[in-house]
Design an enzyme around this catalytic site. Structure first.
Site, PDB file in Angstrom:
ATOM      1  N   SER A  16     -43.474  17.129  19.314  1.00 56.27           N
ATOM      2  CA  SER A  16     -44.713  17.277  19.750  1.00 56.27           C
ATOM      3  C   SER A  16     -44.993  18.674  20.411  1.00 56.27           C
ATOM      4  CB  SER A  16     -45.036  16.080  20.601  1.00 56.27           C
ATOM      5  OG  SER A  16     -45.337  14.752  19.567  1.00 56.27           O
ATOM      6  N   LYS A  65     -44.534   2.038  24.956  1.00 59.86           N
ATOM      7  CA  LYS A  65     -46.016   2.097  24.385  1.00 59.86           C
ATOM      8  C   LYS A  65     -46.886   0.704  24.678  1.00 59.86           C
ATOM      9  CE  LYS A  65     -45.177   4.728  20.317  1.00 59.86           C
ATOM     10  NZ  LYS A  65     -45.256   4.647  18.955  1.00 59.86           N
ATOM     11  N   ASP A 100     -51.641   6.250  16.753  1.00 58.79           N
ATOM     12  CA  ASP A 100     -50.673   5.847  15.628  1.00 58.79           C
ATOM     13  C   ASP A 100     -51.566   5.215  14.230  1.00 58.79           C
ATOM     14  OD1 ASP A 100     -48.283   7.055  16.724  1.00 58.79           O
ATOM     15  OD2 ASP A 100     -47.836   5.032  17.796  1.00 58.79           O
ATOM     16  N   ASN A 146     -42.364  -8.240   5.423  1.00 61.65           N
ATOM     17  CA  ASN A 146     -41.347  -7.944   6.259  1.00 61.65           C
ATOM     18  C   ASN A 146     -40.063  -8.818   5.986  1.00 61.65           C
ATOM     19  OD1 ASN A 146     -40.707  -6.359   8.562  1.00 61.65           O
ATOM     20  ND2 ASN A 146     -40.623  -8.229   9.725  1.00 61.65           N
ATOM     21  N   ALA A 216     -43.673   6.192   6.353  1.00 63.84           N
ATOM     22  CA  ALA A 216     -43.654   6.596   7.829  1.00 63.84           C
ATOM     23  C   ALA A 216     -42.223   7.366   8.364  1.00 63.84           C
ATOM     24  CB  ALA A 216     -44.036   5.298   8.522  1.00 63.84           C
ATOM     25  N   TYR A 218     -40.038  10.145   8.198  1.00 64.14           N
ATOM     26  CA  TYR A 218     -40.180  11.713   8.189  1.00 64.14           C
ATOM     27  C   TYR A 218     -38.837  12.328   8.222  1.00 64.14           C
ATOM     28  CZ  TYR A 218     -40.054  11.534  13.124  1.00 64.14           C
ATOM     29  OH  TYR A 218     -39.759  11.138  14.561  1.00 64.14           O
TER      30      TYR A 218
HETATM   31  P1  ATR Z   1     -40.703   0.495  14.559  1.00 61.03           P
HETATM   32  O1  ATR Z   1     -41.380   0.695  15.835  1.00 61.03           O
HETATM   33  O2  ATR Z   1     -40.466   1.912  14.241  1.00 61.03           O
HETATM   34  O3  ATR Z   1     -41.866  -0.167  13.749  1.00 61.03           O
HETATM   35  P2  ATR Z   1     -39.262  -1.673  14.828  1.00 61.03           P
HETATM   36  O4  ATR Z   1     -40.205  -2.356  15.887  1.00 61.03           O
HETATM   37  O5  ATR Z   1     -37.909  -1.884  15.277  1.00 61.03           O
HETATM   38  O6  ATR Z   1     -39.399  -0.204  14.615  1.00 61.03           O
HETATM   39  O7  ATR Z   1     -39.340  -2.208  13.305  1.00 61.03           O
HETATM   40  C1  ATR Z   1     -38.549  -1.894  12.487  1.00 61.03           C
HETATM   41  C2  ATR Z   1     -39.027  -2.369  11.294  1.00 61.03           C
HETATM   42  O8  ATR Z   1     -38.141  -2.107  10.140  1.00 61.03           O
HETATM   43  C3  ATR Z   1     -39.250  -4.179  11.099  1.00 61.03           C
HETATM   44  O9  ATR Z   1     -40.143  -4.262  10.350  1.00 61.03           O
HETATM   45  C4  ATR Z   1     -37.627  -4.326  10.489  1.00 61.03           C
HETATM   46  O10 ATR Z   1     -37.672  -5.668   9.960  1.00 61.03           O
HETATM   47  P3  ATR Z   1     -37.425  -6.840  10.870  1.00 61.03           P
HETATM   48  O11 ATR Z   1     -38.686  -7.204  11.483  1.00 61.03           O
HETATM   49  O12 ATR Z   1     -36.939  -8.032   9.817  1.00 61.03           O
HETATM   50  O13 ATR Z   1     -36.120  -6.392  11.857  1.00 61.03           O
HETATM   51  C5  ATR Z   1     -37.801  -3.327   9.548  1.00 61.03           C
HETATM   52  N1  ATR Z   1     -36.410  -3.056   8.903  1.00 61.03           N
HETATM   53  C6  ATR Z   1     -35.282  -2.464   9.773  1.00 61.03           C
HETATM   54  N2  ATR Z   1     -34.146  -2.275   8.903  1.00 61.03           N
HETATM   55  C7  ATR Z   1     -34.472  -2.999   7.953  1.00 61.03           C
HETATM   56  C8  ATR Z   1     -33.831  -3.385   6.500  1.00 61.03           C
HETATM   57  N3  ATR Z   1     -32.388  -2.949   6.302  1.00 61.03           N
HETATM   58  N4  ATR Z   1     -34.168  -3.818   5.363  1.00 61.03           N
HETATM   59  C9  ATR Z   1     -35.395  -4.157   5.802  1.00 61.03           C
HETATM   60  N5  ATR Z   1     -36.522  -3.955   6.710  1.00 61.03           N
HETATM   61  C10 ATR Z   1     -35.640  -3.239   7.763  1.00 61.03           C
END
Ligand code: ATR
Length: 273
Positions: A16, A65, A100, A146, A216, A218
């Site tokens: 940023s 946040k 966002d 999800n 999302a 990057y």
């Molecule tokens: P962010 O703020 O970047 O969204 P987060 O709140 O930790 O980070 O959310 C991560 C997301 O990636 C969640 O939707 C998570 O799924 P769960 O709710 O089941 O934990 C998803 N995620 C992370 N690792 C994953 C994996 N190996 N397979 C599928 N989904 C995954």
């Protein structure tokens, strides 16, 4: 001189500062963008202190946040999402925005993609919430998929029940992506899958040429999902566009000027290489 910045923990590798400062330079603004790393339980306090110090605007990232809601008046979208990533100190109390969510929409618009029809959002964490509310706010029907189904159904319920949100949402697991995507126009990956390993959250055979696919993730920019999507004939938009447009929207909220998108994009992408 105006002072903008970012609070998060950690903030060390943020792109940023170069992105925003490229914008100030291009617009001839006398402004700086700096990073701050408050202790994990001091997000709201840091925002109050920044107001006293005369800071003009702050971006907010993980883990603050939600916490900073205590120190700002959120705009309606940020209030619905329950998370703020941009604070404008030009009002008293400071206003909290969620750029966002707007960033997802503007990244798509930049690529002339119509914000309508059906979108599948994979992920129900912070990024998934922002994408789901941002799109539903614009009247898109959102299907949230999800790994943890309960999080998808809970988020879908919140989106559907939110006042003043035009779109509706459904929630499900990741099992039947082909059926879910069959009549979808947009696919957003809001999970971290693809970041650590060369994996996609969506089976390649579920993708098709009528989709626009926004990832999302990057780092890397070229994910397995985007490679599979391109092979299926879909339009692909990498995660830097989302990062760019959350920043562009913040820049415009703070300065009241139209952001120099190209200069900011160039600075961001040279940092990502
Ligand atoms: P962010 O703020 O970047 O969204 P987060 O709140 O930790 O980070 O959310 C991560 C997301 O990636 C969640 O939707 C998570 O799924 P769960 O709710 O089941 O934990 C998803 N995620 C992370 N690792 C994953 C994996 N190996 N397979 C599928 N989904 C995954």
């Amino acid at each position: 001189m105006d002072v903008y910045g970012l609070i998060g923990n950690p903030v060390g590798h943020s792109l940023s500062p170069p992105m925003h400062e490229a914008g100030y330079e291009r617009c001839g603004l006398d402004a700086r963008y700096v990073t701050f790393e408050p202790a994990e339980d001091e997000g709201a306090q840091a925002v109050r202190s920044a107001a006293h110090l005369g800071v003009n605007g702050l971006n907010v990232t993980i883990p603050f946040k939600q916490d900073v809601l205590d120190a700002v008046e959120p705009d309606p979208l940020a209030a619905r999402i329950g998370a703020v990533n941009t604070v404008d100190f030009g009002t008293d109390p400071p206003t909290g925005y969620n750029t966002d969510a707007v960033g997802v929409v503007r990244a798509l618009e930049h690529h002339d993609i119509s914000i309508s029809g059906r979108a599948v959002v994979v992920g129900a964490g912070g990024a998934g919430r922002a994408a789901a509310f941002g799109l539903a706010d614009r009247g898109v029907a959102v299907d949230i998929a999800n790994r943890t189904v309960e999080k998808a159904t809970a988020l879908a319920e919140e989106v559907t029940e939110a006042e003043a949100v035009a779109g509706t949402a459904t929630g499900q697991g990741l099992e039947d992506m082909a059926a879910l995507l069959a009549d979808a126009d947009l696919l957003i990956n809001a999970t971290s899958v693809g970041m650590e390993e060369d994996r996609s959250p969506v089976p390649a055979e579920a993708l098709h040429g009528d989709l626009a696919v926004l990832d999302a993730v990057y780092a890397p920019l070229e994910t397995r999902l985007l490679r599979d999507a391109a092979a299926a004939g879909a339009e692909t938009i990498d995660g830097a566009w989302m990062l760019l447009y959350q920043g562009v929207e913040a820049f415009e909220r703070w300065t009241g000027e139209s952001a120099p998108v190209e200069a900011m994009n160039e600075a961001l992408r040279s940092g990502l290489e």
